[in-house]
Design a protein around this motif. Structure first.
Motif, PDB file in Angstrom:
ATOM      1  N   UNK A 197     -17.358 -77.618 -17.872  1.00 56.05           N
ATOM      2  CA  UNK A 197     -17.293 -78.425 -19.032  1.00 56.05           C
ATOM      3  C   UNK A 197     -17.617 -77.618 -20.339  1.00 56.05           C
ATOM      4  N   UNK A 198     -18.675 -76.978 -20.201  1.00 52.08           N
ATOM      5  CA  UNK A 198     -18.957 -76.379 -21.511  1.00 52.08           C
ATOM      6  C   UNK A 198     -17.956 -75.588 -22.303  1.00 52.08           C
ATOM      7  N   UNK A 199     -17.190 -74.764 -21.246  1.00 55.79           N
ATOM      8  CA  UNK A 199     -16.074 -73.904 -21.878  1.00 55.79           C
ATOM      9  C   UNK A 199     -15.109 -74.935 -22.614  1.00 55.79           C
ATOM     10  N   UNK A 200     -14.694 -76.114 -21.777  1.00 62.84           N
ATOM     11  CA  UNK A 200     -13.718 -76.964 -22.592  1.00 62.84           C
ATOM     12  C   UNK A 200     -14.138 -77.647 -23.716  1.00 62.84           C
ATOM     13  N   UNK A 201     -15.502 -77.872 -23.811  1.00 66.26           N
ATOM     14  CA  UNK A 201     -16.217 -78.768 -24.968  1.00 66.26           C
ATOM     15  C   UNK A 201     -16.204 -77.622 -26.047  1.00 66.26           C
ATOM     16  N   UNK A 202     -16.653 -76.396 -25.974  1.00 68.68           N
ATOM     17  CA  UNK A 202     -16.602 -75.314 -26.950  1.00 68.68           C
ATOM     18  C   UNK A 202     -15.390 -75.193 -27.315  1.00 68.68           C
ATOM     19  N   UNK A 203     -14.063 -75.001 -26.781  1.00 69.50           N
ATOM     20  CA  UNK A 203     -12.900 -74.655 -27.285  1.00 69.50           C
ATOM     21  C   UNK A 203     -12.361 -75.922 -28.058  1.00 69.50           C
ATOM     22  N   UNK A 204     -12.222 -76.979 -27.391  1.00 69.78           N
ATOM     23  CA  UNK A 204     -11.995 -78.230 -27.904  1.00 69.78           C
ATOM     24  C   UNK A 204     -12.549 -78.781 -29.399  1.00 69.78           C
ATOM     25  N   UNK A 205     -13.943 -78.217 -29.534  1.00 70.72           N
ATOM     26  CA  UNK A 205     -14.661 -78.624 -30.683  1.00 70.72           C
ATOM     27  C   UNK A 205     -14.218 -77.639 -31.807  1.00 70.72           C
ATOM     28  N   UNK A 206     -14.171 -76.269 -31.349  1.00 74.93           N
ATOM     29  CA  UNK A 206     -13.728 -75.204 -32.171  1.00 74.93           C
ATOM     30  C   UNK A 206     -12.176 -75.414 -32.919  1.00 74.93           C
ATOM     31  N   UNK A 207     -11.367 -76.089 -32.142  1.00 77.81           N
ATOM     32  CA  UNK A 207     -10.006 -76.165 -32.593  1.00 77.81           C
ATOM     33  C   UNK A 207     -10.076 -77.687 -33.465  1.00 77.81           C
ATOM     34  N   UNK A 208     -10.775 -78.469 -33.250  1.00 69.94           N
ATOM     35  CA  UNK A 208     -10.960 -79.761 -34.020  1.00 69.94           C
ATOM     36  C   UNK A 208     -11.386 -79.142 -35.294  1.00 69.94           C
ATOM     37  N   UNK A 209     -12.357 -78.626 -35.664  1.00 72.12           N
ATOM     38  CA  UNK A 209     -12.811 -78.042 -36.819  1.00 72.12           C
ATOM     39  C   UNK A 209     -11.711 -77.143 -37.351  1.00 72.12           C
ATOM     40  N   UNK A 210     -11.191 -76.276 -36.609  1.00 72.37           N
ATOM     41  CA  UNK A 210     -10.149 -75.214 -37.248  1.00 72.37           C
ATOM     42  C   UNK A 210      -8.976 -76.276 -37.748  1.00 72.37           C
ATOM     43  N   UNK A 211      -8.455 -77.072 -37.020  1.00 70.59           N
ATOM     44  CA  UNK A 211      -7.323 -78.062 -37.581  1.00 70.59           C
ATOM     45  C   UNK A 211      -7.634 -78.748 -38.584  1.00 70.59           C
ATOM     46  N   UNK A 212      -9.075 -79.570 -38.864  1.00 67.90           N
ATOM     47  CA  UNK A 212      -9.304 -80.162 -40.039  1.00 67.90           C
ATOM     48  C   UNK A 212      -9.529 -79.331 -41.033  1.00 67.90           C
ATOM     49  N   UNK A 213     -10.275 -78.079 -41.154  1.00 70.27           N
ATOM     50  CA  UNK A 213     -10.334 -77.327 -42.373  1.00 70.27           C
ATOM     51  C   UNK A 213      -9.233 -76.283 -42.629  1.00 70.27           C
ATOM     52  N   UNK A 214      -8.651 -75.697 -41.712  1.00 70.90           N
ATOM     53  CA  UNK A 214      -7.744 -74.903 -41.822  1.00 70.90           C
ATOM     54  C   UNK A 214      -6.163 -75.438 -42.153  1.00 70.90           C
ATOM     55  N   UNK A 215      -6.102 -76.306 -41.255  1.00 76.49           N
ATOM     56  CA  UNK A 215      -4.486 -76.821 -41.195  1.00 76.49           C
ATOM     57  C   UNK A 215      -4.454 -78.020 -42.189  1.00 76.49           C
ATOM     58  N   UNK A 216      -5.557 -78.900 -42.420  1.00 72.85           N
ATOM     59  CA  UNK A 216      -5.355 -79.970 -43.170  1.00 72.85           C
ATOM     60  C   UNK A 216      -5.684 -79.869 -44.596  1.00 72.85           C
ATOM     61  N   UNK A 217      -7.091 -79.356 -44.661  1.00 70.78           N
ATOM     62  CA  UNK A 217      -7.370 -78.957 -46.193  1.00 70.78           C
ATOM     63  C   UNK A 217      -7.194 -77.584 -46.764  1.00 70.78           C
ATOM     64  N   UNK A 218      -6.595 -76.981 -45.791  1.00 74.00           N
ATOM     65  CA  UNK A 218      -6.136 -75.491 -46.231  1.00 74.00           C
ATOM     66  C   UNK A 218      -7.191 -74.456 -46.660  1.00 74.00           C
ATOM     67  N   UNK A 219      -8.441 -74.558 -45.930  1.00 75.76           N
ATOM     68  CA  UNK A 219      -9.505 -73.654 -46.074  1.00 75.76           C
ATOM     69  C   UNK A 219      -9.288 -72.413 -45.694  1.00 75.76           C
ATOM     70  N   UNK A 220      -9.341 -71.126 -46.334  1.00 78.61           N
ATOM     71  CA  UNK A 220      -9.177 -69.982 -45.632  1.00 78.61           C
ATOM     72  C   UNK A 220     -10.145 -69.602 -44.786  1.00 78.61           C
ATOM     73  N   UNK A 221     -10.237 -69.480 -43.589  1.00 84.18           N
ATOM     74  CA  UNK A 221     -11.164 -69.110 -42.616  1.00 84.18           C
ATOM     75  C   UNK A 221     -10.874 -67.776 -42.110  1.00 84.18           C
ATOM     76  N   UNK A 222     -11.933 -66.981 -41.755  1.00 90.36           N
ATOM     77  CA  UNK A 222     -11.770 -65.509 -41.765  1.00 90.36           C
ATOM     78  C   UNK A 222     -10.875 -65.386 -40.030  1.00 90.36           C
ATOM     79  N   UNK A 223      -9.801 -64.777 -40.027  1.00 89.83           N
ATOM     80  CA  UNK A 223      -8.828 -64.706 -38.893  1.00 89.83           C
ATOM     81  C   UNK A 223      -9.664 -63.729 -37.982  1.00 89.83           C
ATOM     82  N   UNK A 224     -10.340 -62.695 -38.464  1.00 89.86           N
ATOM     83  CA  UNK A 224     -10.979 -61.812 -37.453  1.00 89.86           C
ATOM     84  C   UNK A 224      -9.915 -61.049 -36.822  1.00 89.86           C
ATOM     85  N   UNK A 225     -10.169 -60.988 -35.266  1.00 88.98           N
ATOM     86  CA  UNK A 225      -8.892 -60.163 -34.588  1.00 88.98           C
ATOM     87  C   UNK A 225      -7.686 -60.692 -34.023  1.00 88.98           C
ATOM     88  N   UNK A 226      -7.924 -62.274 -34.512  1.00 87.89           N
ATOM     89  CA  UNK A 226      -6.818 -63.077 -34.064  1.00 87.89           C
ATOM     90  C   UNK A 226      -5.956 -63.131 -35.408  1.00 87.89           C
TER      91      UNK A 226
END
Length: 228
Positions: A197-226
């Motif tokens: 459950x911890x794995x699923x919550x961590x991934x789901x929460x991460x992408x909820x934040x990513x979609x909100x800030x990166x895709x919707x508000x277009x805030x540049x987030x460090x891509x790193x190795x991805x």
């Protein structure tokens, strides 16, 4: 002295929050080239906002504790959380937002599970960290494929609506929900195991934040190795 830690720990964490803010403010703030109206606050926004929230929460906790008699505090879990945040600060740019956030969220969940009485086992923890990495890469790849497909269809079929951030964010959200659903379905036989459950919550929460800030508000987030 041990009782005084109930006051000294928030003070030390406020100092850490100030160091975080100083480092975050020193980061280059890159905005969108095509942002003519100034809606993009830049890549510095998220770490600075996180530092402000951390400092404000700790200050509120300190003011709440100050009039009271000091109470015992367990230093182990507190120090573990501080170390986790320091690791996040160090890994944020090299690993990128997605991987560093997913790892840290999983680590914090695992720490709190142990604090609530669950035993720590090394190999399940290592396997869960690998699952966080693989799951994050898979979901990120699905999101990037959706965004690239939107741009390609907008260009080849003259559909400018597919260039709109809200539309792309909505379609990417559908992709994330489908990917998380497939992940939950694939893990249904192992849902009783530790850290699933911890794995699923961590991934789901991460992408909820990513979609909100990166895709919707277009805030540049460090891509790193991805970086694909």
């Amino acid at each position: 002295m041990r009782h005084n830690l109930a006051l000294w720990v928030p003070l030390g964490l406020i100092g850490f929050a100030l160091v975080w803010l100083g480092y975050a403010w020193s980061l280059p703030s890159e905005g969108m080239i095509g942002d003519r109206f100034g809606y993009d606050p830049g890549s510095r926004f998220l770490p600075v906002a996180a530092g402000i929230v951390l400092a404000a929460a700790l200050l509120g906790d300190l003011l709440r504790r100050w009039p009271l008699m000091p109470v015992p505090v367990q230093t182990g879990p507190v120090l573990a959380h501080v170390v986790t945040l320091i690791v996040y600060l160090i890994a944020f740019r090299p690993l990128g937002f997605v991987l560093s956030t997913a790892f840290v969220l999983f680590g914090l969940i695992a720490l709190n599970q142990r604090h609530m009485g669950q035993l720590f086992r090394l190999w399940p923890f290592v396997c869960a960290m690998a699952a966080v990495a693989l799951g994050s890469v898979a979901v990120f790849t699905a999101v990037r494929w959706v965004i690239r497909t939107c741009f390609a269809l907008a260009r080849t079929h003259d559909l400018p609506i597919l260039r709109e951030p809200a539309v792309q964010a909505g379609l990417a959200t559908v992709a994330v929900v489908m990917a998380m659903g497939m992940m939950i379905w694939a893990c249904r036989r192992w849902r009783h195991l530790q850290y699933v459950a911890a794995v699923q919550v961590a991934i789901g929460t991460t992408f909820a934040i990513y979609l909100l800030f990166r895709q919707l508000f277009l805030i540049q987030l460090p891509p790193g190795i991805l970086n694909w």
